[in-house]
Design an enzyme around this catalytic site. Structure first.
Site, PDB file in Angstrom:
ATOM      1  N   HIS A   7      -7.937  36.361 -46.996  1.00 51.70           N
ATOM      2  CA  HIS A   7      -9.043  36.129 -46.062  1.00 51.70           C
ATOM      3  C   HIS A   7      -8.770  36.932 -44.789  1.00 51.70           C
ATOM      4  CE1 HIS A   7     -12.411  34.064 -44.220  1.00 51.70           C
ATOM      5  NE2 HIS A   7     -11.667  33.957 -43.129  1.00 51.70           N
TER       6      HIS A   7
ATOM      7  N   ASN B 280      -5.934  33.801 -52.600  1.00 57.35           N
ATOM      8  CA  ASN B 280      -7.053  34.532 -52.005  1.00 57.35           C
ATOM      9  C   ASN B 280      -6.583  35.216 -50.730  1.00 57.35           C
ATOM     10  OD1 ASN B 280      -9.870  35.221 -51.387  1.00 57.35           O
ATOM     11  ND2 ASN B 280      -9.776  33.630 -49.819  1.00 57.35           N
TER      12      ASN B 280
ATOM     13  N   ASP C 219     -11.446  28.393 -48.128  1.00 54.72           N
ATOM     14  CA  ASP C 219     -10.341  28.868 -47.269  1.00 54.72           C
ATOM     15  C   ASP C 219      -9.412  27.730 -46.846  1.00 54.72           C
ATOM     16  OD1 ASP C 219     -11.498  31.452 -47.341  1.00 54.72           O
ATOM     17  OD2 ASP C 219     -12.781  30.973 -45.640  1.00 54.72           O
TER      18      ASP C 219
ATOM     19  N   ALA D  82      -2.906  44.631 -42.418  1.00 53.94           N
ATOM     20  CA  ALA D  82      -2.533  43.279 -42.838  1.00 53.94           C
ATOM     21  C   ALA D  82      -2.854  43.011 -44.315  1.00 53.94           C
ATOM     22  CB  ALA D  82      -3.222  42.249 -41.945  1.00 53.94           C
TER      23      ALA D  82
ATOM     24  N   ASN E  30      -8.746  45.937 -51.627  1.00 60.44           N
ATOM     25  CA  ASN E  30      -7.588  45.063 -51.890  1.00 60.44           C
ATOM     26  C   ASN E  30      -7.121  45.198 -53.337  1.00 60.44           C
ATOM     27  OD1 ASN E  30      -6.684  43.307 -49.541  1.00 60.44           O
ATOM     28  ND2 ASN E  30      -8.918  43.196 -49.393  1.00 60.44           N
TER      29      ASN E  30
HETATM   30  C1  GAR Z   1     -11.791  41.863 -47.449  1.00 61.19           C
HETATM   31  O1  GAR Z   1     -11.723  42.018 -46.058  1.00 61.19           O
HETATM   32  C2  GAR Z   1     -11.460  40.437 -47.842  1.00 61.19           C
HETATM   33  O2  GAR Z   1     -10.445  39.867 -47.086  1.00 61.19           O
HETATM   34  C3  GAR Z   1     -12.782  39.758 -47.581  1.00 61.19           C
HETATM   35  O3  GAR Z   1     -13.760  40.670 -47.998  1.00 61.19           O
HETATM   36  C4  GAR Z   1     -13.253  41.991 -47.922  1.00 61.19           C
HETATM   37  C5  GAR Z   1     -13.332  42.624 -49.302  1.00 61.19           C
HETATM   38  O4  GAR Z   1     -12.975  43.981 -49.262  1.00 61.19           O
HETATM   39  N1  GAR Z   1     -12.855  38.490 -48.245  1.00 61.19           N
HETATM   40  C6  GAR Z   1     -13.464  37.435 -47.740  1.00 61.19           C
HETATM   41  O5  GAR Z   1     -14.072  37.439 -46.703  1.00 61.19           O
HETATM   42  C7  GAR Z   1     -13.368  36.179 -48.605  1.00 61.19           C
HETATM   43  N2  GAR Z   1     -13.637  35.013 -47.790  1.00 61.19           N
HETATM   44  P1  GAR Z   1     -12.499  44.749 -50.561  1.00 61.19           P
HETATM   45  O6  GAR Z   1     -13.550  44.529 -51.651  1.00 61.19           O
HETATM   46  O7  GAR Z   1     -12.474  46.188 -50.110  1.00 61.19           O
HETATM   47  O8  GAR Z   1     -11.145  44.253 -50.961  1.00 61.19           O
END
Ligand code: GAR
Length: 209
Positions: A111, A109, A152, A181, A15
């Site tokens: 999620h 954030n 959340d 998404a 992200n």
């Molecule tokens: C992502 O899917 C994000 O939405 C989730 O962790 C992953 C991180 O991936 N976050 C949560 O679950 C927070 N509640 P990334 O480090 O590759 O962005």
């Protein structure tokens, strides 16, 4: 003046990469990514920041006893660099009321589900997709929301639905939700926040034209 964005991370940082790419492509233009803070030593996200020429620091949760002292240190690092808005991009810590109030309506954030499904304490990362598959839902997705003291629980800014397909594993589903998404709506919401185009009234968020 462009907003100075701080991105908080804990892991791989796909992200964060989407945000860095969006800034480069001019999709994110009302803010600039000025700092990346990792809560974990060795997180790959820090490498992504360094490769993009963005300052990356680690404020390692493991080296702090209390959450209070941890958050005070975090806030100090952000204030030292005049950070205006915060984006949590795979940041795996729950922030306290006093921290989120310091950035009220300036912290968002992403999620990996359609909140209020599959969210709250214990729902993070791959677990979210495991639970969605176990429940048997046919559609899931991602949500970008304001962050308050409830996990959340802040007002929803944007959501995007993603189909669940036959034979999906949590890993396959996670990748699809990220690509279809999260990586799209997080940069979009960040731009709207930086452009002062988000108006929150209680739980309702309006996008100003
Ligand atoms: C992502 O899917 C994000 O939405 C989730 O962790 C992953 C991180 O991936 N976050 C949560 O679950 C927070 N509640 P990334 O480090 O590759 O962005």
């Amino acid at each position: 003046m462009k907003k100075r964005i701080g991105v908080l991370v804990s892991g791989g940082g796909t992200n964060l990469q989407a945000l860095l790419d969006a800034e480069k492509a001019g999709i994110l233009k009302s803010g600039t990514i000025a700092l990346v803070v990792s809560s974990k030593a060795g997180a790959y996200a820090m490498k992504r920041a360094e490769e993009a020429g963005v300052e990356a620091i680690c404020v390692d949760r493991k080296t702090f006893g209390s959450r209070e002292v941890y958050e005070e240190t975090l806030l100090q690092e952000l204030h030292n660099r005049d950070i205006d808005v915060l984006v949590l991009a795979g940041f795996m810590l729950v922030l306290s009321d006093s921290f989120t109030r310091a950035y009220e309506d300036r912290i968002i954030n992403v999620h990996p589900s359609l909140i209020p499904a599959f969210c709250g304490d214990g729902f993070y990362g791959l677990h979210v997709h495991e639970r969605a598959l176990a429940y048997g839902v046919k559609v899931t997705g991602a949500t970008v929301h304001f962050v308050n003291e409830i996990t959340d629980g802040g007002a929803i800014i944007m959501q995007k639905a993603v189909d669940i397909l036959e034979g999906d594993t949590p890993e396959v589903l996670q990748k699809r939700v990220m690509e279809q998404a999260e990586h799209i709506i997080l940069p979009q919401a960040t731009e709207l926040l930086c452009a002062d185009k988000l108006k929150r009234d209680g739980r309702r968020v309006t996008i100003l034209q």
